[in-house]
Design a protein around this motif. Structure first.
Motif, PDB file in Angstrom:
ATOM      1  N   GLN A 164      23.146  12.667 -32.673  1.00 15.35           N
ATOM      2  CA  GLN A 164      23.822  13.065 -33.900  1.00 15.35           C
ATOM      3  C   GLN A 164      24.459  14.443 -33.755  1.00 15.35           C
ATOM      4  OE1 GLN A 164      24.415  11.071 -36.625  1.00 15.35           O
ATOM      5  NE2 GLN A 164      25.831  12.761 -37.005  1.00 15.35           N
ATOM      6  N   GLN A 165      23.778  15.337 -33.076  1.00 12.66           N
ATOM      7  CA  GLN A 165      24.351  16.659 -32.837  1.00 12.66           C
ATOM      8  C   GLN A 165      25.616  16.552 -31.985  1.00 12.66           C
ATOM      9  OE1 GLN A 165      20.957  18.389 -30.998  1.00 12.66           O
ATOM     10  NE2 GLN A 165      19.830  18.625 -32.922  1.00 12.66           N
ATOM     11  N   ALA A 166      25.552  15.695 -30.967  1.00 15.61           N
ATOM     12  CA  ALA A 166      26.719  15.502 -30.105  1.00 15.61           C
ATOM     13  C   ALA A 166      27.886  14.928 -30.891  1.00 15.61           C
ATOM     14  CB  ALA A 166      26.359  14.596 -28.933  1.00 15.61           C
ATOM     15  N   LYS A 167      27.624  13.933 -31.733  1.00 12.25           N
ATOM     16  CA  LYS A 167      28.691  13.328 -32.530  1.00 12.25           C
ATOM     17  C   LYS A 167      29.285  14.333 -33.515  1.00 12.25           C
ATOM     18  CE  LYS A 167      26.117   9.760 -33.708  1.00 12.25           C
ATOM     19  NZ  LYS A 167      25.694   8.474 -34.343  1.00 12.25           N
ATOM     20  N   SER A 168      28.438  15.116 -34.129  1.00 13.10           N
ATOM     21  CA  SER A 168      28.929  16.111 -35.084  1.00 13.10           C
ATOM     22  C   SER A 168      29.819  17.140 -34.389  1.00 13.10           C
ATOM     23  CB  SER A 168      27.756  16.816 -35.766  1.00 13.10           C
ATOM     24  OG  SER A 168      27.008  15.909 -36.545  1.00 13.10           O
ATOM     25  N   PHE A 169      29.395  17.565 -33.193  1.00 13.67           N
ATOM     26  CA  PHE A 169      30.163  18.577 -32.470  1.00 13.67           C
ATOM     27  C   PHE A 169      31.491  18.022 -31.974  1.00 13.67           C
ATOM     28  CE2 PHE A 169      31.101  20.807 -28.397  1.00 13.67           C
ATOM     29  CZ  PHE A 169      31.444  22.028 -28.947  1.00 13.67           C
ATOM     30  N   ILE A 170      31.474  16.841 -31.367  1.00 13.26           N
ATOM     31  CA  ILE A 170      32.726  16.292 -30.847  1.00 13.26           C
ATOM     32  C   ILE A 170      33.692  16.018 -31.993  1.00 13.26           C
ATOM     33  CG2 ILE A 170      32.168  13.814 -30.864  1.00 13.26           C
ATOM     34  CD1 ILE A 170      33.930  15.683 -28.004  1.00 13.26           C
ATOM     35  N   GLY A 171      33.154  15.715 -33.182  1.00 14.10           N
ATOM     36  CA  GLY A 171      34.011  15.512 -34.338  1.00 14.10           C
ATOM     37  C   GLY A 171      34.784  16.773 -34.714  1.00 14.10           C
ATOM     38  N   LEU A 172      34.144  17.929 -34.567  1.00 12.05           N
ATOM     39  CA  LEU A 172      34.840  19.193 -34.832  1.00 12.05           C
ATOM     40  C   LEU A 172      36.006  19.382 -33.860  1.00 12.05           C
ATOM     41  CD1 LEU A 172      31.761  21.566 -35.352  1.00 12.05           C
ATOM     42  CD2 LEU A 172      33.227  20.569 -37.131  1.00 12.05           C
ATOM     43  N   ARG A 196      33.186   5.469 -33.089  1.00  9.62           N
ATOM     44  CA  ARG A 196      34.487   6.111 -33.273  1.00  9.62           C
ATOM     45  C   ARG A 196      34.726   6.539 -34.717  1.00  9.62           C
ATOM     46  NH1 ARG A 196      39.228   2.680 -30.772  1.00  9.62           N
ATOM     47  NH2 ARG A 196      40.352   4.602 -31.346  1.00  9.62           N
ATOM     48  N   ASP A 197      34.121   5.838 -35.679  1.00  9.56           N
ATOM     49  CA  ASP A 197      34.296   6.238 -37.069  1.00  9.56           C
ATOM     50  C   ASP A 197      33.668   7.596 -37.344  1.00  9.56           C
ATOM     51  OD1 ASP A 197      31.767   5.140 -36.615  1.00  9.56           O
ATOM     52  OD2 ASP A 197      31.544   4.475 -38.695  1.00  9.56           O
ATOM     53  N   GLU A 198      32.690   7.985 -36.527  1.00  5.40           N
ATOM     54  CA  GLU A 198      32.049   9.292 -36.674  1.00  5.40           C
ATOM     55  C   GLU A 198      32.687  10.358 -35.798  1.00  5.40           C
ATOM     56  OE1 GLU A 198      27.583   9.199 -36.997  1.00  5.40           O
ATOM     57  OE2 GLU A 198      27.916   7.180 -36.196  1.00  5.40           O
ATOM     58  N   THR A 199      33.124   9.971 -34.615  1.00 11.70           N
ATOM     59  CA  THR A 199      33.622  10.946 -33.648  1.00 11.70           C
ATOM     60  C   THR A 199      35.126  11.150 -33.711  1.00 11.70           C
ATOM     61  OG1 THR A 199      33.931   9.265 -31.926  1.00 11.70           O
ATOM     62  CG2 THR A 199      31.756  10.340 -32.061  1.00 11.70           C
ATOM     63  N   GLY A 200      35.868  10.138 -34.151  1.00  7.58           N
ATOM     64  CA  GLY A 200      37.321  10.230 -34.191  1.00  7.58           C
ATOM     65  C   GLY A 200      37.996  10.133 -32.842  1.00  7.58           C
ATOM     66  N   LEU A 201      37.264   9.713 -31.806  1.00  8.22           N
ATOM     67  CA  LEU A 201      37.818   9.664 -30.457  1.00  8.22           C
ATOM     68  C   LEU A 201      38.818   8.517 -30.311  1.00  8.22           C
ATOM     69  CD1 LEU A 201      34.456  10.471 -28.707  1.00  8.22           C
ATOM     70  CD2 LEU A 201      36.508  11.899 -28.612  1.00  8.22           C
ATOM     71  N   ASP A 202      39.755   8.677 -29.359  1.00 11.25           N
ATOM     72  CA  ASP A 202      40.924   7.801 -29.302  1.00 11.25           C
ATOM     73  C   ASP A 202      40.998   6.885 -28.089  1.00 11.25           C
ATOM     74  OD1 ASP A 202      42.165   9.140 -31.646  1.00 11.25           O
ATOM     75  OD2 ASP A 202      42.261  10.846 -30.259  1.00 11.25           O
ATOM     76  N   PHE A 203      40.437   7.298 -26.982  1.00  5.76           N
ATOM     77  CA  PHE A 203      40.447   6.510 -25.751  1.00  5.76           C
ATOM     78  C   PHE A 203      39.239   6.942 -24.936  1.00  5.76           C
ATOM     79  CE2 PHE A 203      42.829  10.336 -24.853  1.00  5.76           C
ATOM     80  CZ  PHE A 203      42.494  10.691 -23.559  1.00  5.76           C
ATOM     81  N   ALA A 204      39.047   6.378 -23.757  1.00  5.44           N
ATOM     82  CA  ALA A 204      37.865   6.713 -22.959  1.00  5.44           C
ATOM     83  C   ALA A 204      38.255   7.122 -21.545  1.00  5.44           C
ATOM     84  CB  ALA A 204      36.892   5.536 -22.898  1.00  5.44           C
ATOM     85  N   VAL A 205      37.537   8.116 -21.035  1.00  2.00           N
ATOM     86  CA  VAL A 205      37.571   8.480 -19.615  1.00  2.00           C
ATOM     87  C   VAL A 205      36.144   8.277 -19.117  1.00  2.00           C
ATOM     88  CG1 VAL A 205      38.028  10.270 -17.905  1.00  2.00           C
ATOM     89  CG2 VAL A 205      39.347  10.206 -20.039  1.00  2.00           C
ATOM     90  N   THR A 206      35.953   7.340 -18.231  1.00  2.00           N
ATOM     91  CA  THR A 206      34.593   6.992 -17.833  1.00  2.00           C
ATOM     92  C   THR A 206      34.411   7.071 -16.326  1.00  2.00           C
ATOM     93  OG1 THR A 206      32.971   5.174 -17.751  1.00  2.00           O
ATOM     94  CG2 THR A 206      35.289   4.565 -17.992  1.00  2.00           C
ATOM     95  N   GLU A 207      33.356   7.740 -15.933  1.00  2.00           N
ATOM     96  CA  GLU A 207      32.986   7.807 -14.527  1.00  2.00           C
ATOM     97  C   GLU A 207      31.996   6.684 -14.211  1.00  2.00           C
ATOM     98  OE1 GLU A 207      33.011  12.409 -13.294  1.00  2.00           O
ATOM     99  OE2 GLU A 207      31.811  11.976 -15.073  1.00  2.00           O
ATOM    100  N   GLU A 208      32.391   5.847 -13.260  1.00  2.00           N
ATOM    101  CA  GLU A 208      31.512   4.821 -12.684  1.00  2.00           C
ATOM    102  C   GLU A 208      31.087   3.737 -13.678  1.00  2.00           C
ATOM    103  OE1 GLU A 208      28.666   7.700 -10.705  1.00  2.00           O
ATOM    104  OE2 GLU A 208      29.401   6.567  -8.967  1.00  2.00           O
ATOM    105  N   CYS A 209      31.979   3.362 -14.581  1.00  2.00           N
ATOM    106  CA  CYS A 209      31.623   2.244 -15.454  1.00  2.00           C
ATOM    107  C   CYS A 209      31.552   0.941 -14.673  1.00  2.00           C
ATOM    108  CB  CYS A 209      32.585   2.132 -16.632  1.00  2.00           C
ATOM    109  SG  CYS A 209      34.249   1.513 -16.272  1.00  2.00           S
ATOM    110  N   GLY A 210      32.294   0.836 -13.561  1.00  2.00           N
ATOM    111  CA  GLY A 210      32.160  -0.338 -12.710  1.00  2.00           C
ATOM    112  C   GLY A 210      30.809  -0.381 -12.035  1.00  2.00           C
ATOM    113  N   THR A 211      30.394   0.755 -11.514  1.00  2.00           N
ATOM    114  CA  THR A 211      29.089   0.854 -10.852  1.00  2.00           C
ATOM    115  C   THR A 211      27.963   0.466 -11.784  1.00  2.00           C
ATOM    116  OG1 THR A 211      29.890   2.615  -9.386  1.00  2.00           O
ATOM    117  CG2 THR A 211      27.503   2.484  -9.736  1.00  2.00           C
TER     118      THR A 211
END
Length: 269
Positions: A164-172, A196-211
């Motif tokens: 929750q702290q992470a979501k609140s911060f990234i929302g700022l 996303r409704d809490e964070t407002g993020l738009d796309f993803a950059v992911t390291e090793e999602c295939g792995t």
């Protein structure tokens, strides 16, 4: 989280054809009248360890905030938002560094980075105020998006931090970046892809999602606007086999070295 350092070399524009593809994709799918999303399933390069001339076919590039964006590309600005850069503890007010009960600074030992203290709303706002100045710099340089790293810090330090702290911060940060005309990418942390409704993020950059078999979760959350970085041949093969026709995928060396450096690796599907 690859090695964080920045060297900068001169670079040329991507080809006119690639730029045309990029502009067409952006124009076809505007998320709002304020900022553009990265085009889905486009050539991608991850250059946060040092800028260099974009390889042929690349139309999306992520670079460190200290580097200039690449002409003609969709540029994403890398910002270390949840942890201090190595040896940069002195850049922060002492009370904004996460500390043990005994007063010792908590470090992410793998990267020698002090963890920032997000446990109160007041501290989150103060930390965001500093990070937002970096986001302002990204906008001023001409970047189209920002990539705030270490959203997953709370997963490594659950004794102190929570989701929750992470979501609140990234929302700022997201609210501020949107106001500057920048899209914001979720960096890793598949457990938050559905928030996303809490964070407002738009796309993803992911390291090793295939792995780690996580690409599908990001693809579903972000309508295939997912930029995948793999660090092993096996990870690249898995990502390409499952998602090569839908997502933007690249393999880089773990230190994300500039082209021409010893140890540089770049492969795609």
């Amino acid at each position: 989280m690859p090695f964080r350092t920045t060297t900068h070399r001169s670079f040329a524009a991507v080809t006119a054809a690639a730029a045309a593809v990029l502009l067409t994709a952006c124009a076809a799918t505007p998320p709002s009248d304020q900022f553009a999303l990265p085009p889905a399933h486009s050539g991608f390069d991850y250059q946060i360890g040092g800028a260099y001339e974009p390889p042929a076919g690349v139309t999306i590039i992520s670079r460190d905030r200290t580097a200039a964006p690449a002409p003609g590309a969709y540029n994403i600005c890398y910002v270390n938002a949840f942890q201090a850069q190595p040896d940069a503890e002195g850049d922060w007010d002492p009370d904004l560094l996460l500390r043990t009960a005994g007063g010792e600074i908590v470090y992410d030992d793998e990267w020698n980075e002090a963890v920032l203290d997000l446990r109160t709303a007041t501290k989150r706002e103060r930390i965001a105020a500093k990070v937002n100045t970096w986001i302002d710099g990204c906008a001023d340089k001409g970047y189209q998006a920002v990539e705030p790293d270490n959203l997953d810090t709370y997963e490594r330090f659950p004794k102190y931090l929570d989701a929750q702290q992470a979501k609140s911060f990234i929302g700022l940060l997201t609210e501020h970046a949107h106001g500057k005309g920048l899209a914001v990418g979720q960096k890793n942390t598949v457990d938050l892809a559905g928030a996303r409704d809490e964070t407002g993020l738009d796309f993803a950059v992911t390291e090793e999602c295939g792995t780690y078999d996580e690409c599908g979760d990001y693809a579903a959350a972000y309508d295939d606007r997912v930029l995948v970085v793999e660090y092993t041949a096996k990870g690249l093969a898995k990502a390409c086999a499952g998602w090569g026709g839908r997502l933007s995928i690249v393999r880089r060396d773990l230190d994300v070295l500039p082209a021409g450096s010893s140890g540089y690796v770049r492969q795609t599907c």
